[in-house]
Motif scaffolding. Structure first.
Motif, mmCIF file in Angstrom:
data_model
loop_
_atom_site.group_PDB
_atom_site.id
_atom_site.type_symbol
_atom_site.label_atom_id
_atom_site.label_comp_id
_atom_site.label_asym_id
_atom_site.label_seq_id
_atom_site.Cartn_x
_atom_site.Cartn_y
_atom_site.Cartn_z
ATOM 1 N N VAL A 221 0.840 -1.202 0.000
ATOM 2 C CA VAL A 221 0.000 0.000 0.000
ATOM 3 C C VAL A 221 0.873 1.250 0.000
ATOM 4 C CG1 VAL A 221 -1.637 1.361 1.366
ATOM 5 C CG2 VAL A 221 -1.991 -1.098 1.087
ATOM 6 N N MET A 222 1.884 1.264 0.848
ATOM 7 C CA MET A 222 2.778 2.418 0.900
ATOM 8 C C MET A 222 3.485 2.618 -0.437
ATOM 9 S SD MET A 222 2.424 3.822 3.860
ATOM 10 C CE MET A 222 3.859 4.887 4.003
ATOM 11 N N ASP A 223 3.825 1.534 -1.102
ATOM 12 C CA ASP A 223 4.501 1.641 -2.399
ATOM 13 C C ASP A 223 3.606 2.324 -3.436
ATOM 14 O OD1 ASP A 223 6.878 0.529 -1.592
ATOM 15 O OD2 ASP A 223 6.429 -1.483 -2.338
ATOM 16 N N VAL A 224 2.335 1.910 -3.505
ATOM 17 C CA VAL A 224 1.466 2.469 -4.550
ATOM 18 C C VAL A 224 1.019 3.888 -4.229
ATOM 19 C CG1 VAL A 224 0.670 0.194 -5.256
ATOM 20 C CG2 VAL A 224 -0.696 1.506 -3.616
ATOM 21 N N LEU A 225 1.029 4.259 -2.942
ATOM 22 C CA LEU A 225 0.605 5.608 -2.571
ATOM 23 C C LEU A 225 1.763 6.597 -2.499
ATOM 24 C CD1 LEU A 225 -2.052 4.934 0.236
ATOM 25 C CD2 LEU A 225 -2.389 5.189 -2.230
ATOM 26 N N SER A 226 2.980 6.079 -2.484
ATOM 27 C CA SER A 226 4.152 6.935 -2.342
ATOM 28 C C SER A 226 4.333 7.809 -3.576
ATOM 29 C CB SER A 226 5.398 6.068 -2.131
ATOM 30 O OG SER A 226 6.558 6.854 -2.047
ATOM 31 N N VAL A 227 4.603 9.097 -3.337
ATOM 32 C CA VAL A 227 4.858 10.052 -4.418
ATOM 33 C C VAL A 227 6.370 10.228 -4.528
ATOM 34 C CG1 VAL A 227 4.500 12.397 -5.268
ATOM 35 C CG2 VAL A 227 2.673 11.218 -4.012
ATOM 36 N N GLN A 228 6.922 9.800 -5.656
ATOM 37 C CA GLN A 228 8.382 9.778 -5.813
ATOM 38 C C GLN A 228 8.909 10.934 -6.656
ATOM 39 O OE1 GLN A 228 10.101 7.626 -4.040
ATOM 40 N NE2 GLN A 228 8.205 6.739 -3.279
ATOM 41 N N GLU A 229 8.117 11.963 -6.851
ATOM 42 C CA GLU A 229 8.551 13.092 -7.671
ATOM 43 C C GLU A 229 9.468 14.005 -6.862
ATOM 44 O OE1 GLU A 229 9.438 15.916 -10.286
ATOM 45 O OE2 GLU A 229 8.586 13.940 -10.718
ATOM 46 N N THR A 230 10.758 13.914 -7.122
ATOM 47 C CA THR A 230 11.728 14.762 -6.455
ATOM 48 C C THR A 230 12.957 14.879 -7.338
ATOM 49 O OG1 THR A 230 12.912 15.154 -4.372
ATOM 50 C CG2 THR A 230 12.796 12.870 -5.165
ATOM 51 N N TYR A 231 13.928 15.681 -6.914
ATOM 52 C CA TYR A 231 15.124 15.867 -7.727
ATOM 53 C C TYR A 231 16.215 16.489 -6.873
ATOM 54 C CZ TYR A 231 12.770 20.436 -8.086
ATOM 55 O OH TYR A 231 12.116 21.616 -7.799
ATOM 56 N N PHE A 232 17.441 16.425 -7.361
ATOM 57 C CA PHE A 232 18.573 16.998 -6.638
ATOM 58 C C PHE A 232 18.490 18.523 -6.638
ATOM 59 C CE2 PHE A 232 20.272 12.884 -8.148
ATOM 60 C CZ PHE A 232 20.640 12.349 -6.928
ATOM 61 N N TRP A 233 18.969 19.093 -5.535
ATOM 62 C CA TRP A 233 19.066 20.552 -5.368
ATOM 63 C C TRP A 233 17.684 21.214 -5.295
ATOM 64 C CZ3 TRP A 233 23.720 19.901 -4.070
ATOM 65 C CH2 TRP A 233 24.634 20.947 -3.917
ATOM 66 N N ARG A 234 16.654 20.455 -4.880
ATOM 67 C CA ARG A 234 15.310 21.009 -4.755
ATOM 68 C C ARG A 234 15.235 21.928 -3.539
ATOM 69 N NH1 ARG A 234 9.784 17.293 -4.355
ATOM 70 N NH2 ARG A 234 8.277 18.977 -4.737
ATOM 71 N N GLU A 235 14.617 23.102 -3.706
ATOM 72 C CA GLU A 235 14.485 24.074 -2.618
ATOM 73 C C GLU A 235 15.830 24.218 -1.893
ATOM 74 O OE1 GLU A 235 11.033 23.310 -0.156
ATOM 75 O OE2 GLU A 235 9.828 22.729 -1.882
ATOM 76 N N ILE A 236 16.851 24.518 -2.658
ATOM 77 C CA ILE A 236 18.217 24.473 -2.148
ATOM 78 C C ILE A 236 18.495 25.552 -1.107
ATOM 79 C CG2 ILE A 236 19.161 25.968 -3.939
ATOM 80 C CD1 ILE A 236 20.772 22.780 -2.385
ATOM 81 N N GLY A 237 17.682 26.618 -1.060
ATOM 82 C CA GLY A 237 17.895 27.660 -0.055
ATOM 83 C C GLY A 237 17.880 27.116 1.360
ATOM 84 N N GLN A 238 17.007 26.140 1.619
ATOM 85 C CA GLN A 238 16.949 25.543 2.955
ATOM 86 C C GLN A 238 18.219 24.751 3.259
ATOM 87 O OE1 GLN A 238 13.240 23.329 2.709
ATOM 88 N NE2 GLN A 238 12.161 24.971 3.771
ATOM 89 N N VAL A 239 18.737 24.072 2.264
ATOM 90 C CA VAL A 239 19.979 23.313 2.456
ATOM 91 C C VAL A 239 21.138 24.270 2.704
ATOM 92 C CG1 VAL A 239 21.563 21.651 1.420
ATOM 93 C CG2 VAL A 239 19.099 21.421 1.045
#
Length: 276
Positions: free
Chosen positions: A73-91
């Motif tokens: 269930v967690m696999d099918v509901l998981s949203v995997q849309e991400t990328y490197f350096w996202r919202e980098i100001g916080q980092v």
């Protein structure tokens, strides 16, 4: 049940499934999106040979050995849309302000937890930023977690397609990654510096140790949670985080009306919730 036959959908069962999944995972589907939930669950119910979604509901709710079913269930509901350096100001705030302040006060190791780390781009981004800033020799532990086993497998392989690099400066891609056919693999000596484990954010036993981290990134997760689930998760963080700990959430997420345990502060070039 006949092979390929879709399970029956008795009246009202979609709401029972929606509420059970919300209770266990925090993920909430509004009434106009319950059909999307059923669509995602359909192959799981068929794979378990359920005659109806009521059978599948009972399986999830009462099956003593339902760990694997909930993992799917967690696999099918998981949203995997991400990328490197996202919202980098916080980092950058972490690297330029929080980390220096930590090691000015103590030589103790600093743990950074990337909660709901999906396929690993966020914790690896944090690691690369720390290395670029010269913090590679300091005792910093980076932990990633996700409720999806398939996401954790992708994190462990640390191999990515081009879409994951849309914000990463090209020279860092060349520095930290090795081309493998049509993909790019993070150099093993870099990847091994981040460890991953499975954790459901609503399961306090699973996050108990992780939530003691002085720095938590839990970004773009709460947009899928109900306000109640957000309060529950943030309260679990607050009960374990040290005073003065830093919690980063996504740019579209706000905790201002949901908790009094954190104070929103502007630090560096970003806003951060600080444990009071």
């Amino acid at each position: 049940m006949d092979a390929g036959r879709k399970p029956l959908l008795p009246a009202g069962i979609e709401v029972l499934l929606r509420d059970l999944i919300h209770e266990r995972t925090g993920i909430f589907f509004e009434s106009d999106r319950v059909d999307v939930l059923i669509e995602k669950l359909e192959p799981l119910a068929m794979a378990r040979d359920c005659y109806s979604y009521l059978d599948y509901y009972y399986l999830l709710k009462y099956e003593e050995n339902g760990v694997e079913d909930w993992a799917r269930v967690m696999d099918v509901l998981s949203v995997q849309e991400t990328y490197f350096w996202r919202e980098i100001g916080q980092v950058r705030t972490l690297v330029d302000v929080i980390v220096p302040e930590w090691f000015q006060k103590t030589s103790a190791p600093l743990r950074i937890w990337s909660a709901a780390s999906a396929s690993g781009e966020e914790p690896y981004t944090i690691l690369m930023a720390l290395l670029e800033a010269g913090w590679g020799g300091h005792p910093i532990e980076i932990k990633g977690s996700d409720g999806s086993s398939s996401a954790l497998q992708r994190s462990a392989t640390a191999t990515y397609r081009e879409k994951s690099f849309r914000a990463l400066p090209p020279h860092l891609k060349e520095k930290y990654f090795i081309p493998v056919e049509k993909e790019w693999k993070l150099r093993p000596e870099i990847a091994r510096r981040v460890t991953f484990e499975r954790a459901n954010l609503l399961n306090t036993a699973e996050i108990s140790t992780l939530a003691r981290s002085p720095v938590i990134f839990c970004r773009n997760v709460f947009i899928y949670f109900s306000p109640h689930a957000v309060r529950q998760t943030v309260a679990a963080f607050a009960s374990r985080m040290p005073s003065g700990g830093h919690l980063f959430v996504g740019a579209a997420e706000s905790l201002l009306r949901l908790t009094a345990d954190f104070e929103l502060k502007e630090i560096g070039e970003s806003f951060v919730y600080v444990r009071v």
